[in-house]
Design a protein around this motif. Structure first.
Motif, PDB file in Angstrom:
ATOM      1  N   LEU A 180       0.818  -1.206   0.000  1.00  0.00           N
ATOM      2  CA  LEU A 180       0.000   0.000   0.000  1.00  0.00           C
ATOM      3  C   LEU A 180       0.856   1.263   0.000  1.00  0.00           C
ATOM      4  O   LEU A 180       0.495   2.271  -0.621  1.00  0.00           O
ATOM      5  CB  LEU A 180      -0.929  -0.010   1.223  1.00  0.00           C
ATOM      6  CG  LEU A 180      -1.875   1.184   1.378  1.00  0.00           C
ATOM      7  CD1 LEU A 180      -2.838   1.251   0.198  1.00  0.00           C
ATOM      8  CD2 LEU A 180      -2.634   1.090   2.689  1.00  0.00           C
ATOM      9  N   VAL A 181       2.012   1.205   0.669  1.00  0.00           N
ATOM     10  CA  VAL A 181       2.897   2.366   0.705  1.00  0.00           C
ATOM     11  C   VAL A 181       3.367   2.727  -0.698  1.00  0.00           C
ATOM     12  O   VAL A 181       3.344   3.901  -1.101  1.00  0.00           O
ATOM     13  CB  VAL A 181       4.099   2.083   1.628  1.00  0.00           C
ATOM     14  CG1 VAL A 181       5.092   3.246   1.576  1.00  0.00           C
ATOM     15  CG2 VAL A 181       3.637   1.840   3.049  1.00  0.00           C
ATOM     16  N   PHE A 182       3.778   1.731  -1.466  1.00  0.00           N
ATOM     17  CA  PHE A 182       4.256   1.994  -2.827  1.00  0.00           C
ATOM     18  C   PHE A 182       3.109   2.462  -3.735  1.00  0.00           C
ATOM     19  O   PHE A 182       3.325   3.292  -4.626  1.00  0.00           O
ATOM     20  CB  PHE A 182       4.908   0.735  -3.396  1.00  0.00           C
ATOM     21  CG  PHE A 182       6.179   0.355  -2.716  1.00  0.00           C
ATOM     22  CD1 PHE A 182       7.378   0.973  -3.048  1.00  0.00           C
ATOM     23  CD2 PHE A 182       6.194  -0.614  -1.720  1.00  0.00           C
ATOM     24  CE1 PHE A 182       8.559   0.627  -2.420  1.00  0.00           C
ATOM     25  CE2 PHE A 182       7.374  -0.972  -1.086  1.00  0.00           C
ATOM     26  CZ  PHE A 182       8.560  -0.347  -1.429  1.00  0.00           C
ATOM     27  N   GLY A 190       0.717   6.772  -6.735  1.00  0.00           N
ATOM     28  CA  GLY A 190      -0.472   7.576  -7.015  1.00  0.00           C
ATOM     29  C   GLY A 190      -0.198   9.066  -6.866  1.00  0.00           C
ATOM     30  O   GLY A 190      -0.668   9.875  -7.685  1.00  0.00           O
ATOM     31  N   ILE A 191       0.562   9.441  -5.835  1.00  0.00           N
ATOM     32  CA  ILE A 191       0.911  10.861  -5.664  1.00  0.00           C
ATOM     33  C   ILE A 191       1.743  11.354  -6.835  1.00  0.00           C
ATOM     34  O   ILE A 191       1.502  12.442  -7.382  1.00  0.00           O
ATOM     35  CB  ILE A 191       1.668  11.060  -4.333  1.00  0.00           C
ATOM     36  CG1 ILE A 191       0.745  10.785  -3.147  1.00  0.00           C
ATOM     37  CG2 ILE A 191       2.235  12.470  -4.244  1.00  0.00           C
ATOM     38  CD1 ILE A 191       1.443  10.809  -1.805  1.00  0.00           C
ATOM     39  N   PHE A 192       2.723  10.563  -7.257  1.00  0.00           N
ATOM     40  CA  PHE A 192       3.588  10.970  -8.369  1.00  0.00           C
ATOM     41  C   PHE A 192       2.784  11.131  -9.661  1.00  0.00           C
ATOM     42  O   PHE A 192       2.953  12.116 -10.384  1.00  0.00           O
ATOM     43  CB  PHE A 192       4.702   9.951  -8.564  1.00  0.00           C
ATOM     44  CG  PHE A 192       5.594  10.253  -9.736  1.00  0.00           C
ATOM     45  CD1 PHE A 192       6.616  11.183  -9.619  1.00  0.00           C
ATOM     46  CD2 PHE A 192       5.406   9.618 -10.960  1.00  0.00           C
ATOM     47  CE1 PHE A 192       7.431  11.477 -10.692  1.00  0.00           C
ATOM     48  CE2 PHE A 192       6.211   9.903 -12.042  1.00  0.00           C
ATOM     49  CZ  PHE A 192       7.235  10.840 -11.912  1.00  0.00           C
ATOM     50  N   ILE A 193       1.909  10.186  -9.940  1.00  0.00           N
ATOM     51  CA  ILE A 193       1.106  10.253 -11.171  1.00  0.00           C
ATOM     52  C   ILE A 193       0.185  11.473 -11.147  1.00  0.00           C
ATOM     53  O   ILE A 193       0.032  12.183 -12.154  1.00  0.00           O
ATOM     54  CB  ILE A 193       0.302   8.951 -11.356  1.00  0.00           C
ATOM     55  CG1 ILE A 193       1.257   7.780 -11.633  1.00  0.00           C
ATOM     56  CG2 ILE A 193      -0.699   9.085 -12.488  1.00  0.00           C
ATOM     57  CD1 ILE A 193       0.579   6.430 -11.691  1.00  0.00           C
ATOM     58  N   THR A 194      -0.428  11.740 -10.005  1.00  0.00           N
ATOM     59  CA  THR A 194      -1.312  12.896  -9.890  1.00  0.00           C
ATOM     60  C   THR A 194      -0.565  14.196 -10.122  1.00  0.00           C
ATOM     61  O   THR A 194      -1.020  15.071 -10.878  1.00  0.00           O
ATOM     62  CB  THR A 194      -1.969  12.911  -8.506  1.00  0.00           C
ATOM     63  OG1 THR A 194      -2.718  11.705  -8.311  1.00  0.00           O
ATOM     64  CG2 THR A 194      -2.903  14.100  -8.367  1.00  0.00           C
ATOM     65  N   LEU A 195       0.580  14.337  -9.471  1.00  0.00           N
ATOM     66  CA  LEU A 195       1.370  15.552  -9.648  1.00  0.00           C
ATOM     67  C   LEU A 195       1.866  15.692 -11.083  1.00  0.00           C
ATOM     68  O   LEU A 195       1.839  16.796 -11.652  1.00  0.00           O
ATOM     69  CB  LEU A 195       2.566  15.545  -8.681  1.00  0.00           C
ATOM     70  CG  LEU A 195       2.240  15.625  -7.191  1.00  0.00           C
ATOM     71  CD1 LEU A 195       3.526  15.539  -6.370  1.00  0.00           C
ATOM     72  CD2 LEU A 195       1.500  16.910  -6.859  1.00  0.00           C
ATOM     73  N   PHE A 196       2.307  14.599 -11.680  1.00  0.00           N
ATOM     74  CA  PHE A 196       2.848  14.667 -13.040  1.00  0.00           C
ATOM     75  C   PHE A 196       1.767  15.038 -14.047  1.00  0.00           C
ATOM     76  O   PHE A 196       2.000  15.861 -14.940  1.00  0.00           O
ATOM     77  CB  PHE A 196       3.485  13.326 -13.414  1.00  0.00           C
ATOM     78  CG  PHE A 196       4.095  13.315 -14.785  1.00  0.00           C
ATOM     79  CD1 PHE A 196       5.346  13.864 -15.004  1.00  0.00           C
ATOM     80  CD2 PHE A 196       3.416  12.759 -15.864  1.00  0.00           C
ATOM     81  CE1 PHE A 196       5.909  13.873 -16.265  1.00  0.00           C
ATOM     82  CE2 PHE A 196       3.968  12.754 -17.130  1.00  0.00           C
ATOM     83  CZ  PHE A 196       5.225  13.316 -17.332  1.00  0.00           C
ATOM     84  N   ASN A 197       0.592  14.448 -13.924  1.00  0.00           N
ATOM     85  CA  ASN A 197      -0.493  14.765 -14.861  1.00  0.00           C
ATOM     86  C   ASN A 197      -0.926  16.223 -14.744  1.00  0.00           C
ATOM     87  O   ASN A 197      -1.192  16.896 -15.756  1.00  0.00           O
ATOM     88  CB  ASN A 197      -1.683  13.838 -14.607  1.00  0.00           C
ATOM     89  CG  ASN A 197      -1.423  12.422 -15.081  1.00  0.00           C
ATOM     90  OD1 ASN A 197      -0.603  12.183 -15.973  1.00  0.00           O
ATOM     91  ND2 ASN A 197      -2.106  11.459 -14.480  1.00  0.00           N
ATOM     92  N   ILE A 199       8.541  18.832  -8.225  1.00  0.00           N
ATOM     93  CA  ILE A 199       9.973  19.004  -7.956  1.00  0.00           C
ATOM     94  C   ILE A 199      10.280  18.743  -6.486  1.00  0.00           C
ATOM     95  O   ILE A 199      11.267  18.068  -6.143  1.00  0.00           O
ATOM     96  CB  ILE A 199      10.419  20.419  -8.368  1.00  0.00           C
ATOM     97  CG1 ILE A 199      10.360  20.580  -9.882  1.00  0.00           C
ATOM     98  CG2 ILE A 199      11.831  20.713  -7.867  1.00  0.00           C
ATOM     99  CD1 ILE A 199      10.610  21.997 -10.357  1.00  0.00           C
ATOM    100  N   LEU A 200       9.444  19.269  -5.585  1.00  0.00           N
ATOM    101  CA  LEU A 200       9.651  19.046  -4.153  1.00  0.00           C
ATOM    102  C   LEU A 200       9.519  17.573  -3.805  1.00  0.00           C
ATOM    103  O   LEU A 200      10.309  17.043  -3.009  1.00  0.00           O
ATOM    104  CB  LEU A 200       8.642  19.876  -3.353  1.00  0.00           C
ATOM    105  CG  LEU A 200       8.735  19.761  -1.830  1.00  0.00           C
ATOM    106  CD1 LEU A 200      10.083  20.263  -1.344  1.00  0.00           C
ATOM    107  CD2 LEU A 200       7.607  20.546  -1.162  1.00  0.00           C
ATOM    108  N   PHE A 201       8.544  16.902  -4.400  1.00  0.00           N
ATOM    109  CA  PHE A 201       8.349  15.474  -4.145  1.00  0.00           C
ATOM    110  C   PHE A 201       9.570  14.669  -4.605  1.00  0.00           C
ATOM    111  O   PHE A 201      10.102  13.841  -3.856  1.00  0.00           O
ATOM    112  CB  PHE A 201       7.094  14.990  -4.865  1.00  0.00           C
ATOM    113  CG  PHE A 201       6.820  13.526  -4.732  1.00  0.00           C
ATOM    114  CD1 PHE A 201       6.166  13.026  -3.620  1.00  0.00           C
ATOM    115  CD2 PHE A 201       7.223  12.635  -5.720  1.00  0.00           C
ATOM    116  CE1 PHE A 201       5.910  11.666  -3.493  1.00  0.00           C
ATOM    117  CE2 PHE A 201       6.974  11.284  -5.605  1.00  0.00           C
ATOM    118  CZ  PHE A 201       6.319  10.797  -4.484  1.00  0.00           C
TER     119      PHE A 201
END
Length: 327
Positions: free
Chosen positions: A15-17, A22-29, A306-308
């Motif tokens: 679940l952690v991964f 999910g956070i990375f995909i949301t920010l990137f989109n 970028i911060l992430f």
């Protein structure tokens, strides 16, 4: 029962991964329009929400056609005075009709985030190590218990209270000692150091307390002093926990928002000195997210991405490099 327990543990770890992905995909989109528009130049561009003229071949063609119409050198010479006030109106209209676009760059908040974090770590690390050594090896048990509780209470104070305290009481002291502005990169970094200090001190103390007594007693039996026992026995044994405390404090410092928003100045300008005001990525997101739209909103998501990535890269490097060397 054993299989259920194993599946539950595996699901929890997975679940952690999933959350990270999910956070990375949301920010990137959300940041994709800004990425397509500015590319990697966004990282080194200090401009933010700045209007610049668009220089395209079509614009140059239109300008040359207008100049040709005004000069009219092929057939006859036109006296500019014949136009009277209309010539001024024509030129003003020409200037007003120049197409512009808004550009965004993330250099200023990126620099503010990095330097405020470095100032915080440089301030907090020696003090946190001294507190941990005092509590673990020097102070009597009653005093260590009392001071340890105070340190843990300090970690529980909300960040906005640190910001208010720093703005009204600590900032004037810093400005009097170092000069410059009361709200500045230095003031934000020092208050940020105060905020991460209890985390670093508490985890380092607990790590030092795991050193077996037999190791310390053996060193004392060989004639070692307290300083030598701390330096040559306790620190090497607990170095994994000490590095872990620094890494956790680093993550806290990179993402801190409210206290830094009170103290850093919140202006999109590169600081020439550490006593100048500037802005950090979390503060830029907090101050501008509510009123942003379009490309501005996408640029904020680009900053968040970028911060992430920066936080993930720095913490991953620290864990895999320093902890591997510690082992």
């Amino acid at each position: 029962m054993e299989k259920i327990f194993q599946k539950f543990a595996f699901s929890s770890a997975t679940l952690v991964f999933i959350i990270l992905l999910g956070i990375f995909i949301t920010l990137f989109n959300a940041a994709r329009p800004a990425i397509n528009e500015f590319g990697l130049n966004f990282i080194v561009d200090p401009a933010w929400n700045k209007e610049v003229p668009i220089t395209t071949p079509q614009a140059k063609t239109d300008k040359s056609v207008t100049q040709s119409a005004v000069s009219n050198t092929d057939d006859e010479t036109v006296d500019v005075n014949d136009f009277g006030d209309d010539s001024d109106d024509m030129m003003m209209q020409d200037e007003d009709d120049t197409p512009t676009k808004t550009i965004y760059g993330g250099l200023v908040p990126l620099v503010g985030t990095i330097f405020s974090t470095l100032i915080a770590l440089a301030f907090a690390m020696p003090i946190a190590m001294g507190i941990a050594i005092f509590l673990a090896e020097i102070a009597p048990k009653k005093i260590a218990t009392f001071v340890g509780g105070a340190i843990e209470l300090l970690a529980a104070i909300p960040s906005i209270i640190f910001g208010m305290w720093g703005l009204y009481y600590f900032a004037p002291i810093v400005a009097a000692l170092f000069g410059g502005f009361q709200v500045s990169l230095l003031t934000a970094g020092l208050v940020l150091g105060v905020m991460i200090l209890p985390f670093m001190a508490a985890i380092t103390r607990d790590s030092m307390n795991t050193t077996p007594d037999i190791l310390k007693e053996s060193a004392y039996a060989l004639g070692a002093t307290k300083f030598e026992v701390i330096k040559d026995v306790i620190f090497p044994y607990s170095k994994v926990g000490i590095i872990g405390s620094i890494i956790l404090s680093l993550g806290r410092a990179l993402g801190e928002t409210m206290a830094v928003a009170f103290l850093i100045g919140s202006i999109f300008e590169l600081p020439h000195k550490i006593t100048d005001p500037t802005i950090s990525i979390p503060v830029a997101l907090a101050n501008n997210f509510g009123e942003a739209s379009g490309l501005g909103m996408s640029s904020l998501f680009y900053l968040a991405l970028i911060l992430f990535v920066m936080s993930f890269a720095v913490i991953s490097f620290a864990k895999f490099y320093f902890l591997r060397k510690a082992n």
